[in-house]
Design a protein around this motif. Structure first.
Motif, mmCIF file in Angstrom:
data_model
loop_
_atom_site.group_PDB
_atom_site.id
_atom_site.type_symbol
_atom_site.label_atom_id
_atom_site.label_comp_id
_atom_site.label_asym_id
_atom_site.label_seq_id
_atom_site.Cartn_x
_atom_site.Cartn_y
_atom_site.Cartn_z
ATOM 1 N N TRP A 25 0.811 -1.209 0.000
ATOM 2 C CA TRP A 25 0.000 0.000 0.000
ATOM 3 C C TRP A 25 0.851 1.268 0.000
ATOM 4 C CZ3 TRP A 25 -5.421 -0.486 0.184
ATOM 5 C CH2 TRP A 25 -5.867 -1.811 0.310
ATOM 6 N N GLU A 30 -5.399 10.905 -1.626
ATOM 7 C CA GLU A 30 -6.762 10.530 -1.260
ATOM 8 C C GLU A 30 -6.816 9.180 -0.563
ATOM 9 O OE1 GLU A 30 -9.561 12.663 -1.866
ATOM 10 O OE2 GLU A 30 -7.818 13.951 -2.072
ATOM 11 N N GLY A 31 -6.003 8.982 0.452
ATOM 12 C CA GLY A 31 -6.084 7.760 1.243
ATOM 13 C C GLY A 31 -4.984 6.766 0.934
ATOM 14 N N CYS A 33 -3.801 3.474 -0.802
ATOM 15 C CA CYS A 33 -4.230 2.790 -2.027
ATOM 16 C C CYS A 33 -3.299 1.629 -2.358
ATOM 17 C CB CYS A 33 -4.243 3.754 -3.202
ATOM 18 S SG CYS A 33 -5.349 5.169 -3.007
ATOM 19 N N TYR A 35 -2.765 -1.284 -5.749
ATOM 20 C CA TYR A 35 -3.183 -1.781 -7.063
ATOM 21 C C TYR A 35 -2.775 -3.239 -7.181
ATOM 22 C CZ TYR A 35 -3.755 -2.333 -12.083
ATOM 23 O OH TYR A 35 -4.158 -2.762 -13.311
ATOM 24 N N ASP A 63 -13.153 1.780 -1.205
ATOM 25 C CA ASP A 63 -13.490 2.152 -2.572
ATOM 26 C C ASP A 63 -12.738 1.203 -3.499
ATOM 27 O OD1 ASP A 63 -15.012 4.279 -1.710
ATOM 28 O OD2 ASP A 63 -13.398 5.745 -1.929
ATOM 29 N N ARG A 74 -8.930 1.593 -2.399
ATOM 30 C CA ARG A 74 -8.601 2.779 -1.610
ATOM 31 C C ARG A 74 -9.268 2.695 -0.249
ATOM 32 N NH1 ARG A 74 -10.289 8.757 -3.541
ATOM 33 N NH2 ARG A 74 -12.331 7.742 -3.488
ATOM 34 N N VAL A 112 0.064 3.294 -8.344
ATOM 35 C CA VAL A 112 -0.839 4.130 -7.550
ATOM 36 C C VAL A 112 -0.514 5.603 -7.753
ATOM 37 C CG1 VAL A 112 -1.488 4.753 -5.197
ATOM 38 C CG2 VAL A 112 -1.198 2.344 -5.808
ATOM 39 N N THR A 114 -2.712 9.818 -7.343
ATOM 40 C CA THR A 114 -3.920 10.632 -7.236
ATOM 41 C C THR A 114 -3.670 11.952 -7.952
ATOM 42 O OG1 THR A 114 -4.642 9.704 -5.122
ATOM 43 C CG2 THR A 114 -5.463 11.862 -5.672
ATOM 44 N N ARG A 152 -16.980 9.983 -5.288
ATOM 45 C CA ARG A 152 -15.561 9.651 -5.175
ATOM 46 C C ARG A 152 -15.010 9.036 -6.472
ATOM 47 N NH1 ARG A 152 -16.716 8.007 0.406
ATOM 48 N NH2 ARG A 152 -15.411 6.164 0.463
#
Length: 232
Positions: A25, A30-31, A33, A35, A63, A74, A112, A114, A152
């Motif tokens: 992670w 935005e938090g 995340c 993949y 999310d 996320r 990852v 944003t 979102r």
């Protein structure tokens, strides 16, 4: 649920990164995340189904963005009084990574990022009101300078106060948040593609870059680990 209960204490990005078991992670704008490279839509759907059946997820469902080749997950708390990470997200991240390992699905932290749109405004309230109405966005918790897509899906907007006009500089720019261990490579790629470094005074958390015609963008990272060994 109130903050202060078990697992709900607020944490900063560096605290998340310094915790054992969350190596898949990365915290970006935005938090937290991750993949997961599934290779097919069918496996992506299988993975999401398994995540949905995890015990104890409660009201902190992640999310999830499902695509043919992979799944982006996320973790973030979105409440009227808080927008960010809690200790509960650490355990959820560990559980989701365990599901991926059980299905032999590898994580790719480098995938990852944003993207945020930032607008410089002299009379910020009026500018924010216009964009809020146009986009049908909502205010971020405890903020009158951040707008979020209530679903979102779309990029967040941030409104930066200006004290005076700045001629010959763009007043709308893109903020790109990348994993802390990808910033150096991303900057190098942008410079190799014809960009230039405008300002690195806030490095290693933020850099200002510009394209060949002077349009600026910011590249940022959130909470790189500060400890040589991760915390338990």
């Amino acid at each position: 649920m109130t903050y202060g209960e078990s697992g709900t204490e607020r944490i900063r990005p560096h605290q998340f990164h310094e915790t054992v078991g969350v190596e898949d992670w990365r915290v970006v704008g935005e938090g937290a995340c991750a993949y997961f490279s599934t290779g097919s839509f069918a496996i992506s759907a299988q993975f999401v189904q398994a995540v949905s059946e995890m015990p104890g997820v409660g009201d902190e469902y992640p999310d999830v963005d499902v695509r043919q080749k992979g799944v982006l997950v996320r973790l973030i708390t979105v409440k009227d009084d808080y927008y960010g990470l809690t200790e509960r997200h650490v355990e959820l991240a560990r559980q989701i990574s365990a599901v991926a390992r059980a299905l032999d699905i590898p994580a790719d932290p480098s995938a990852v990022q944003t993207v945020q749109i930032t607008i410089d405004a002299l009379a910020r309230p009026g500018v924010v009101a216009f964009w809020r109405a146009l986009l049908n966005y909502e205010y971020r918790a405890n903020s009158d300078e951040d707008l979020l897509d209530p679903h979102r899906r779309g990029a967040p907007f941030y409104f930066q106060r200006m004290d005076a006009p700045r001629p010959q500089r763009n007043r709308v720019h893109v903020d790109v948040w990348v994993p802390y261990d990808q910033a150096e490579a991303r900057i190098a790629a942008a410079l190799a593609a014809g960009g230039r470094l405008v300002n690195d005074a806030d490095a290693p958390s933020n850099w200002v870059l510009a394209d060949p015609e002077g349009n600026e963008a910011c590249l940022g990272v959130a909470g790189a680990p500060s400890h040589p060994e991760p915390l338990a």
